[in-house]
Write a protein that holds these residues in place. Structure first.
Motif, short mmCIF file in Angstrom:
data_model
loop_
_atom_site.label_atom_id
_atom_site.label_comp_id
_atom_site.label_asym_id
_atom_site.label_seq_id
_atom_site.Cartn_x
_atom_site.Cartn_y
_atom_site.Cartn_z
N GLY A 1 9.72 -51.37 -56.39
CA GLY A 1 8.63 -50.45 -56.28
C GLY A 1 7.61 -50.94 -57.10
N LYS B 1 4.99 -42.41 -55.83
CA LYS B 1 3.87 -42.98 -54.71
C LYS B 1 3.00 -41.70 -54.72
N ASP C 1 6.78 -46.61 -43.27
CA ASP C 1 6.51 -47.95 -44.40
C ASP C 1 6.55 -47.21 -45.68
N ASP C 2 5.68 -46.07 -45.71
CA ASP C 2 5.61 -45.51 -47.03
C ASP C 2 7.08 -45.07 -47.50
N GLU D 1 8.58 -47.99 -48.79
CA GLU D 1 8.34 -48.64 -49.95
C GLU D 1 8.49 -47.89 -51.12
#
Lengths: 229, 397
Positions: free
Chosen positions: B170, B188, B211-212, B215
Motif C-alpha cells: 500500500g 485510504k 479496485d479500492d 488496493e
C-alpha cells in the motif's frame, strides 16, 4: 300414361279428412286449374303433388312412379328434377339478385349457367332487371322472377299456388300470359287459384270442397288468354 | 359457372347484403376472438413481463466459494453459462473488516453498477459511488460515525493477527506499533457519496469499489460471494445452477429460494388465472355465437323452406349455413386477432409499463380457433335448420 294420377288419395289429420279419396289425372301438356274455398284441401293437394307431403292413403303416380311410397330424400330429388314451384308470396331470397335467385334453382338442380338464367329472365321480360334485388322489384316483377326460376330447369310440371293472389290486374295478365306461353311450349301447368278469371283461362278446372272433387269444368273456348270483366 | 363459384357467391352475398344482421354475429365472434387472442398474448408474455418486475426483488442466484474463496475468472466462467439476454445484473463481493477511527467495520468491495442491478430496492440518500475513492456507507455506520454525504472518511485495514512487516502492499503510511493489538497497516481516504437505507444488515456495511478494496487490503485478488439477478423462471434457473456447479468447481451456485419460489408461485397462479379467464371467454363466445346463429336460422326459416322446396338437400343447407358461419368465424378471427393485440398492448402498457411484441403465430391460431368455435356453436342451430318443412313456404306461414 298420364303425367300425374291420384288414386284414392286421402290425407287424414286425426278426425279431419283434408283430402278424402281423391281421384284425378293430369295429362302431359295440360293446363289445369284447381279452385275451392279455404279448407277445401287445395294446399294439402299441392303439397302432396309437389312432393312436400305424403298421403295417408292412396297412390300418387308421377310419370308412373308412386311418389307416395318414396322417402324424403327421393322426394327432394323428384321435386328438384320434375317440378317447378311458383308461390303466391313469391319467396325470392332477399339478398340475392333476380339473376342469382334463378341461378339458385339451377345450383340445386345441376350446374348454374348465368347465360341460361339471363335467357329465362328475358323470357319473362326482366333481362334488364337481372341485377336488381327483390326489394328493388315490383310485385309483378318478383312473380315473373319466380316464374323464370320455376321454368329454368325445364320441369315436367309447374305447380303454381295462387300465383296472381298478390298482383294487380296488369301484372296478373302478364303472369297468365307467361303461363300461356309455357303451355304452348308443352309445359304441364297446375294452378291453384281463388280467382275465377285465372281459373277460366285453364283448359280444365277442378273445384274442391271438403277434401273431395266437387266439380270439374272443361273450358271449351280455351285460348289461354285472360278476359277481365 | 361451377357449383363452387355459385356457393361462394351465395354465402358472400348473404354476408355482405345482410350486413346489418351479420354484423351482430361478426361482432360477437370478433370480441370473443379479440379477448381470446389478447389473453393468450398476455398469458405467454406474463413470465417475461413479470420476470422483469420480479427483478426488482433483488438477486435470485448466489455464488459462494466451494472452499475459501473464488476469483473473477471463476465468475466470468460461470457468467458464460447464462444467456446474456437473461442476465440482468451481477455483483461480485469481497468482504473485509476495516477500521474507521480504530473501530472495526465490515466493508464490501463490489461492482457498483452490478450491485445497483442486483439490489434495485436499496434506498440511497445521495448517490452510488461512481469512481474509486468514493464510498457508500450504511445508515448504522453513518449514525455511528456521524457521516453525511460529502464527508470524507479514512478506512484502514489491519488484520488483528498481523504483525508489523506482514502487511499487504500500500502507498499509505504505516503506523504500526508492537504494543498494539492490531497493526494499522494500510489506510485510504474516501468521499461519502451516499448513505444506504435498507432496513437490513446491509446498513452495517460500507461499500467501496473492488479496485479500492484490493488496493486497501492487498494480497491476492479474490471474491467471497457474487449476487446475480437472472430473468428466468424456476426450471431454467435450476438448470443454470446445475450447469454452473458442474462447469466451475471453485464456486457453488445456489438459488435464492425465497425469491425464485415466490416468483414461480405468483407466475403459475397468474397464468392459471389468465387461462381460466380464457376458457370462460371461449365458453361465453360459443354461447354468444350459438345464440346469434340460432336467431339467424330462426329468421331464415322461410328461406330454408324455399331452398328445400327448390330441391336443396339437408347436406346443402348445412353446407351453406356452415359456410356462412365459418366465413364469419374467419373474418371475425382475423379482426379479433388484431384487436386482441391492441388489447394486450394496452394491458401491458398500463399494467407492466412495457410494450408487447406481436406473435405472428397467434394470427392463424386465432383464426382457426374462431372458425372452429363458430363451427361448433353453429352446429346445433344449423342442424335444426334441416328440420324446416318446405311445405311451410307453400302455406305462406
Amino acid at each position: 300414361m298420364s303425367l300425374l294420377e291420384l288414386k284414392n288419395v286421402s290425407k287424414i289429420y286425426g278426425s279431419l279428412h283434408a283430402l278424402d279419396k281423391v281421384n284425378m289425372k293430369v295429362e302431359e301438356g295440360e293446363w289445369l286449374a284447381i279452385m275451392g274455398p279455404s279448407g277445401s284441401g287445395k294446399s294439402t293437394m299441392m303439397n302432396i303433388i309437389g312432393c312436400m307431403d305424403k298421403p295417408t292413403e292412396g297412390e300418387v303416380l308421377l310419370e308412373g312412379v308412386d311418389i307416395a311410397k318414396e322417402n324424403n330424400k327421393n322426394l327432394t330429388t323428384i321435386r328438384r328434377d320434375k317440378i317447378g314451384l311458383i308461390f303466391q308470396q313469391f319467396h325470392l331470397v332477399s339478398y340475392l339478385t333476380a339473376l342469382e335467385n334463378v341461378m339458385m334453382a339451377q345450383y340445386y338442380h345441376s350446374l348454374p349457367d348465368e347465360k341460361e338464367a339471363l335467357e329465362a329472365l328475358d323470357r319473362v321480360g326482366l333481362k334488364d332487371r337481372a341485377k336488381h334485388l327483390p326489394s328493388q322489384l315490383s310485385g309483378g316483377e318478383q312473380q315473373r322472377v319466380c316464374v323464370a326460376r320455376a321454368l329454368i330447369n325445364y320441369p315436367k310440371l309447374i305447380l303454381a299456388d295462387e300465383p296472381t293472389g298478390n298482383l294487380d290486374e296488369a301484372n296478373e295478365a302478364i303472369v297468365v300470359d307467361l303461363f300461356r306461353r309455357l303451355h304452348e311450349d308443352g309445359t304441364t301447368l297446375i294452378v291453384v287459384t281463388h280467382d275465377p278469371e285465372v281459373a277460366e283461362v285453364a283448359q280444365r278446372t277442378l273445384v274442391l270442397r271438403d277434401g273431395r272433387i266437387d266439380r270439374e269444368t272443361i273450358n271449351e273456348n280455351f285460348t289461354g288468354k285472360i278476359r277481365f270483366d | 359457372m361451377t357449383k363452387r363459384k355459385m356457393y361462394i357467391r351465395m354465402i358472400t352475398a348473404s354476408l355482405i347484403r345482410r350486413r346489418s344482421r351479420m354484423l351482430v354475429a361478426l361482432l360477437a365472434i370478433m370480441i370473443g376472438a379479440a379477448i381470446l387472442s389478447g389473453l393468450v398474448t398476455i398469458y405467454y408474455d406474463v413470465p417475461r413481463q413479470m420476470g422483469a418486475q420480479f427483478r426488482s426483488y433483488g438477486a435470485n442466484m448466489l455464488f459462494t466459494a466451494t472452499n475459501d474463496n473464488f476469483t473473477k475468472e471463476d465468475v466470468e466462467a460461470a457468467k458464460a453459462v447464462i444467456a446474456s439476454s437473461e442476465l440482468v445484473g451481477l455483483a461480485p463481493y469481497r468482504y473485509e473488516t476495516v477500521r474507521i477511527n480504530d473501530r472495526p467495520i465490515l466493508a464490501a468491495g463490489t461492482d457498483m453498477e452490478g450491485a445497483q442491478k442486483t439490489s434495485p430496492f436499496w434506498a440511497v440518500s445521495g448517490t452510488w459511488p461512481s469512481s474509486t475513492e468514493e464510498i457508500m456507507v450504511g445508515k448504522v455506520v453513518a449514525q455511528t460515525f456521524n457521516l453525511h454525504t460529502g464527508d470524507r472518511v479514512t478506512l484502514s485495514y489491519a488484520p488483528e493477527t498481523a504483525k508489523a512487516g506482514e502487511s499487504g502492499k500500500g502507498d499509505t503510511d504505516s503506523t504500526a506499533s508492537a504494543e498494539d493489538e492490531y497493526v494499522l497497516d494500510n489506510t485510504k481516504d474516501f468521499k461519502v457519496t451516499g448513505v444506504l437505507d435498507t432496513g437490513g444488515n446491509e446498513e452495517e456495511y460500507v461499500y467501496i469499489s473492488l479496485d479500492d478494496m484490493e488496493e486497501l487490503v492487498g494480497g491476492e485478488s479474490h471474491l467471497d460471494a457474487c449476487e446475480l439477478s437472472v430473468s428466468a423462471t424456476g426450471d431454467k434457473l435450476s438448470k443454470y445452477e446445475s450447469a454452473i456447479n458442474e462447469a466451475v468447481p471453485a464456486l457453488q451456485a445456489r438459488l435464492v429460494k425465497r425469491v425464485t419460489q415466490s416468483e414461480d408461485t405468483v407466475l403459475s397462479k397468474l397464468q392459471a388465472l389468465v387461462l381460466l379467464v380464457t376458457i370462460v371467454v371461449l365458453a361465453l363466445t360459443m354461447i354468444c355465437v350459438a345464440t346469434t346463429m340460432t336467431a339467424v336460422v330462426a329468421e331464415r326459416r322461410k328461406e330454408i323452406g324455399l331452398r328445400k322446396a327448390l330441391g336443396a338437400t339437408d347436406k346443402s343447407i348445412i353446407g351453406e349455413f356452415m359456410g356462412e358461419g365459418l366465413l364469419l368465424g374467419g373474418v371475425g378471427g382475423l379482426l379479433g386477432a388484431i384487436l386482441g393485440f391492441i388489447f394486450a398492448q394496452m394491458v401491458s402498457m398500463n399494467v407492466f409499463n412495457s410494450s408487447i411484441s406481436f406473435r405472428f403465430l397467434l394470427l392463424p391460431i386465432t383464426i382457426i380457433v374462431s372458425i372452429f368455435v363458430t363451427g361448433l356453436a353453429s352446429l346445433i342451430p344449423i342442424k335444426s335448420a334441416t328440420n324446416v318443412d318446405p311445405a311451410l313456404v307453400l302455406k305462406g306461414e
